[in-house]
Design an enzyme around this catalytic site. Structure first.
Site, PDB file in Angstrom:
ATOM      1  N   LYS A 109       0.852  -1.192   0.000  1.00  0.00           N
ATOM      2  CA  LYS A 109       0.000   0.000   0.000  1.00  0.00           C
ATOM      3  C   LYS A 109       0.879   1.231   0.000  1.00  0.00           C
ATOM      4  CE  LYS A 109      -3.254   2.170   3.157  1.00  0.00           C
ATOM      5  NZ  LYS A 109      -4.421   1.872   3.998  1.00  0.00           N
TER       6      LYS A 109
HETATM    7  C1  R5P Z   1      -2.788   4.571   8.189  1.00  0.00           C
HETATM    8  O1  R5P Z   1      -1.786   4.364   8.751  1.00  0.00           O
HETATM    9  C2  R5P Z   1      -3.758   3.533   7.977  1.00  0.00           C
HETATM   10  O2  R5P Z   1      -3.129   2.368   7.570  1.00  0.00           O
HETATM   11  C3  R5P Z   1      -4.856   3.849   7.004  1.00  0.00           C
HETATM   12  O3  R5P Z   1      -5.546   2.679   6.800  1.00  0.00           O
HETATM   13  C4  R5P Z   1      -4.392   4.391   5.680  1.00  0.00           C
HETATM   14  O4  R5P Z   1      -3.708   5.576   5.822  1.00  0.00           O
HETATM   15  C5  R5P Z   1      -5.507   4.493   4.637  1.00  0.00           C
HETATM   16  O5  R5P Z   1      -6.402   5.374   4.939  1.00  0.00           O
HETATM   17  P1  R5P Z   1      -6.556   6.754   4.189  1.00  0.00           P
HETATM   18  O6  R5P Z   1      -7.195   6.454   2.864  1.00  0.00           O
HETATM   19  O7  R5P Z   1      -7.465   7.498   5.121  1.00  0.00           O
HETATM   20  O8  R5P Z   1      -5.219   7.390   4.012  1.00  0.00           O
END
Ligand code: R5P
Length: 299
Positions: A202
């Site tokens: 990710k």
């Molecule tokens: C952050 O550390 C988390 O893993 C969140 O799941 C990630 O940042 C994704 O969320 P967003 O789309 O709000 O950035």
């Protein structure tokens, strides 16, 4: 023992070779059956992509806006997600065990927004992840961060443990405040995670050169949404990421903080699984939002 249905004519189709299908996900063909099966529950095998709904933010920042009551705000979104990324606490306390969506469990933690965020350890053991029927294990990796080495080794430990039991590891590339969010940084971060065994990664979308990030990473990449931006822009970002090689989104705030989260996740879905343009996806968002308002007014 004698064959009891001896009289029945059997068809062995000797002239038809057995199919040897390649697995649909980039870089995943040599994985074991269980690992592939779990990945096929996270990524849709028809499109090769995923809409992961991320709502694990509370693990370091408490009740984030939009997540104050996960039972009220997130449960209605679940039918539109392929996979849920969350902590074990919320999974056990709030998510119905009958939920068919796959679970990607946040397994790193140990810090809060009040201190140095990169100082994480592994906060869930593999037996617990299996007991919770997780399909994936998510570990934060802070490349260039103060605790870079420890977080990389958290990830490799989880890769080793997950491999024993057929659970894939998602490396989440976290960007420290001091780091430049550009393609060069994300090529470095994603490639290191992939080289060290992460099964999918990710990262964030960048306007310039994102296709070089996906091209140089040998396993699938999903993008985080990041801070809340206007819905139209978030759909544009998702569209560009997909067209530039991402295998989906793992999106949180830009869905659950949208004015209409249910409409937003459906619009994101259209972009990810149907290659819908941002313009069409945004008009879908507007239509669904109006329908919902209409329903509310009738009540
Ligand atoms: C952050 O550390 C988390 O893993 C969140 O799941 C990630 O940042 C994704 O969320 P967003 O789309 O709000 O950035």
């Amino acid at each position: 023992m004698a064959d009891i249905d001896e009289k029945k004519e059997k068809d062995f189709a000797p002239h038809i070779p057995q199919k040897a299908e390649l697995f649909f996900l980039k870089g995943s063909n040599s994985l074991d059956w269980g690992m592939k099966n779990r990945l096929a529950r996270i990524f849709n095998p028809t499109t090769g992509r995923t809409v992961m709904l991320a709502f694990d933010h509370g693990y370091f920042q408490g009740p984030t806006s939009g997540l104050e009551r996960i039972d009220l705000t997130i449960l209605p979104l679940i039918p539109y997600a392929d996979s849920l990324m969350l902590t074990r606490g919320i999974l056990r306390a709030v998510i119905p065990a009958s939920t068919p969506q796959s679970i990607v469990l946040r397994v790193s933690g140990g810090t809060s927004i009040l201190k140095e965020l990169s100082d994480e350890g592994l906060a869930v053991d593999i037996e617990e992840a299996i007991r919770l029927n997780a399909c994936g294990l998510a570990v934060q990796v802070f490349i260039g961060g103060e605790h870079e080495r420890e977080t990389i080794l958290n990830m490799t430990k989880m890769v080793n443990l997950g491999t024993r039991f057929g659970l894939p590891t998602l490396a989440v590339t976290a960007v420290g405040k001091e780091m430049a969010r550009d393609a060069r940084y994300f090529r470095l971060a994603t490639r290191i995670c992939a080289e060290l065994g992460a099964h999918f990664i990710k990262t964030y979308y960048v306007e310039e050169g994102f296709e070089t990030v996906t091209a140089s990473c040998p396993v699938p990449i999903v993008i985080a949404g990041g801070k809340k931006i206007p819905e139209r822009e978030a759909l544009r970002m998702a569209y560009r990421a997909i067209q530039e090689g991402a295998a989906g989104v793992d999106m949180g705030r830009n869905i659950f903080q949208a004015e209409n989260p249910e409409a937003m996740i459906q619009a994101v879905r259209a972009v990810v699984h149907q290659n819908e343009t941002p313009e069409k996806a945004f008009s879908l968002y507007q239509d669904l939002s109006h329908q919902k308002k209409g329903k509310r007014q009738k009540k």
